[in-house]
Design an enzyme around this catalytic site. Structure first.
Site, mmCIF file in Angstrom:
data_model
loop_
_atom_site.group_PDB
_atom_site.id
_atom_site.type_symbol
_atom_site.label_atom_id
_atom_site.label_comp_id
_atom_site.label_asym_id
_atom_site.label_seq_id
_atom_site.Cartn_x
_atom_site.Cartn_y
_atom_site.Cartn_z
ATOM 1 N N LYS A 84 -17.530 -68.783 35.327
ATOM 2 C CA LYS A 84 -18.059 -69.037 33.977
ATOM 3 C C LYS A 84 -18.019 -70.518 33.592
ATOM 4 C CE LYS A 84 -17.608 -64.590 31.698
ATOM 5 N NZ LYS A 84 -16.984 -63.716 32.718
ATOM 6 N N GLU A 106 -19.553 -66.655 21.422
ATOM 7 C CA GLU A 106 -18.825 -65.417 21.177
ATOM 8 C C GLU A 106 -18.146 -65.029 22.478
ATOM 9 O OE1 GLU A 106 -22.381 -65.040 21.118
ATOM 10 O OE2 GLU A 106 -22.491 -64.263 23.162
ATOM 11 N N SER A 373 -16.123 -63.794 42.284
ATOM 12 C CA SER A 373 -16.466 -64.502 41.041
ATOM 13 C C SER A 373 -15.262 -65.046 40.283
ATOM 14 C CB SER A 373 -17.280 -63.580 40.130
ATOM 15 O OG SER A 373 -16.599 -62.354 39.930
HETATM 16 C C1 LIG Z 1 -17.501 -62.548 33.186
HETATM 17 C C2 LIG Z 1 -17.219 -62.249 34.588
HETATM 18 C C3 LIG Z 1 -18.121 -61.517 35.394
HETATM 19 C C4 LIG Z 1 -19.381 -60.891 34.870
HETATM 20 O O1 LIG Z 1 -20.322 -61.788 34.393
HETATM 21 P P1 LIG Z 1 -21.670 -62.126 35.178
HETATM 22 O O2 LIG Z 1 -22.456 -62.874 34.187
HETATM 23 O O3 LIG Z 1 -22.287 -60.822 35.589
HETATM 24 O O4 LIG Z 1 -21.303 -62.931 36.360
HETATM 25 C C5 LIG Z 1 -17.807 -61.339 36.732
HETATM 26 N N1 LIG Z 1 -16.679 -61.810 37.259
HETATM 27 C C6 LIG Z 1 -15.782 -62.502 36.520
HETATM 28 C C7 LIG Z 1 -14.550 -62.997 37.182
HETATM 29 C C8 LIG Z 1 -16.027 -62.750 35.175
HETATM 30 O O5 LIG Z 1 -15.127 -63.419 34.449
#
Ligand SMILES: *Cc1c(COP(=O)(O)O)cnc(C)c1O
Length: 403
Positions: A84, A106, A373
């Site tokens: 993010k 938000e 992610s």
């Molecule tokens: C917020 C988040 C997601 C989901 O958001 P996407 O916009 O689909 O990437 C996935 N993995 C983590 C670690 C997150 O914090």
């Protein structure tokens, strides 16, 4: 048509918002190719965020399970622990370049709020984060982080006091203060131009991963797997391989308590077409068009819509979308912790779980790349509770009790 991916996307918003969105699109198109802007983003990504993130080959899991080689793209190793920050940073720099001195956002579980508060602290930009009061009560550590980082955290007591209500307040603030305020959206969702801007800013993941896998293997992977909530980490890594027709792209949504139950968050698997957050896309709604409640053990996947580009990629067939339930994600979380020394976010565990099912069905010369992610420190309590419940459940199943 501008702002659409096939039939998906657009900007289905109140008249008062259209001007803000047009200004943002105009300024973004002007600034995105600007060398000074690009250099500034790149320098901070390198020296503050910690890019490029590594590409980690897994050793023990493939030797146990057999089948394809596995690689993880390590977004968990960025500052603040998830992808993010890539988007939060670039949008904040864009906002400053446009002459905005204030940012509103938000947040649901607080992850996006923490990323925004972090970059605003770094850049000296005033930061206001709206959060539903119910969400805030559930996410105390992120609330504390945002406060420490100097964000003006405003709890929303309207409606259900969750993400939807926080979005409403943030947009109201933006409409009122647009002369000096940027609305920083956290995923590849919402009205045009946000899905495009966020996808562009997350594409660094795919650019790096492509270069790294070519360096390691001399070729593209056979599969790229990513979890899909709003869809930003997935589109970020997919964009590195989307023009490579031999690379299979797999998006994994949250099946929650089961894809056949009513408690999931998988609009690309079980949804229908509608408008959510100003965008025409797949979503979860009832027969009257009311947005359904969603469920996932991973807070970042717990969302009733999805970015419009993913809806397009689903219908065009370029990406295959599937789902993994809470139980499978927890198992993958535990397995990666124990076997490779990596604590994944529960969101990312959905992608890992799919890869763990896929890899053993493939031959040894195949390569599967998974986007990790984020890191799982934030999920520790939920994961421990979930694993204990799972152990009890499995004990009951062993004893032949049906639950
Ligand atoms: C917020 C988040 C997601 C989901 O958001 P996407 O916009 O689909 O990437 C996935 N993995 C983590 C670690 C997150 O914090």
């Amino acid at each position: 048509m501008n702002g659409f991916f096939g039939q998906f996307g657009g900007a289905f918003v109140a008249e008062t918002l259209i001007r803000n969105l047009e200004e943002l699109e105009h300024e973004y198109e002007r600034i995105k190719e600007d060398a000074a802007f690009r250099n500034e983003v790149a320098a901070i990504l390198k020296h503050f965020v910690g890019r490029p993130t590594p590409l980690t080959p897994l050793h023990r899991i493939p030797s146990k399970l057999g089948g394809a080689k596995l690689y993880l793209k390590r977004e968990d190793l960025t500052h603040t622990g998830a992808h993010k920050i890539n988007n939060a940073l670039a949008q904040a720099l864009l906002a400053r370049k446009i002459g905005k001195r204030r940012i509103v956002a938000e947040t649901g579980a607080g992850q996006h709020g923490v990323a925004v508060a972090t970059v605003c602290s770094l850049l000296g930009i005033e930061c206001v984060v709206y959060m539903g009061a119910v969400d805030a009560a559930r996410q105390a550590p992120n609330v504390q982080r945002m406060k420490l980082l100097g964000a003006d955290l405003r709890l929303v007591h309207a409606g259900q006091q969750t993400l939807k209500d926080a979005i409403g307040e943030a947009i109201r603030d933006w409409i009122t203060n647009v002369h000096d305020t940027h609305y920083l959206l956290g995923s590849a969702v919402g009205p045009h131009p946000f899905p495009k801007i966020v996808a562009d800013f997350q594409s660094i993941i795919g650019e790096e991963a492509r270069e790294q896998i070519w360096e390691a293997e001399g070729r593209s992977p056979d599969y790229v797997v990513a979890c899909v909530g709003g869809g930003s980490n997935a589109i970020g890594i997919f964009n590195g391989f989307i023009d490579d027709p031999d690379v299979k792209l797999i998006g994994v949504q949250a099946a929650g308590e089961g894809i056949e139950s009513s408690k999931h968050a998988a609009p690309l698997v079980k949804g229908s077409l509608g408008i959510v957050q100003g965008s025409f896309t797949y979503m979860l709604q009832d027969a009257y068009g009311q947005i359904l409640e969603t469920h996932s053990i991973a807070p970042g996947l717990d969302y009733p819509g999805v970015g419009p580009q993913h809806s397009y990629l689903k219908d065009s067939g370029r990406v295959e979308y599937t789902s993994i339930n809470d139980r499978e994600a927890l198992k993958a979380f535990e397995y990666l912790c124990r076997t490779e020394g990596i604590l994944p976010a529960l969101e990312s565990s959905h992608a890992v779980a799919y890869a763990l099912k896929l890899a053993p069905t493939l031959s040894e010369d195949k390569i599967v790349l998974v986007n990790l992610s984020g890191r799982g420190d934030k999920d520790m309590n939920q994961a421990m509770e979930g694993l204990e419940r799972l152990a009890q459940l499995e004990q009951l199943e062993l004893e032949g009790v049906t639950v």
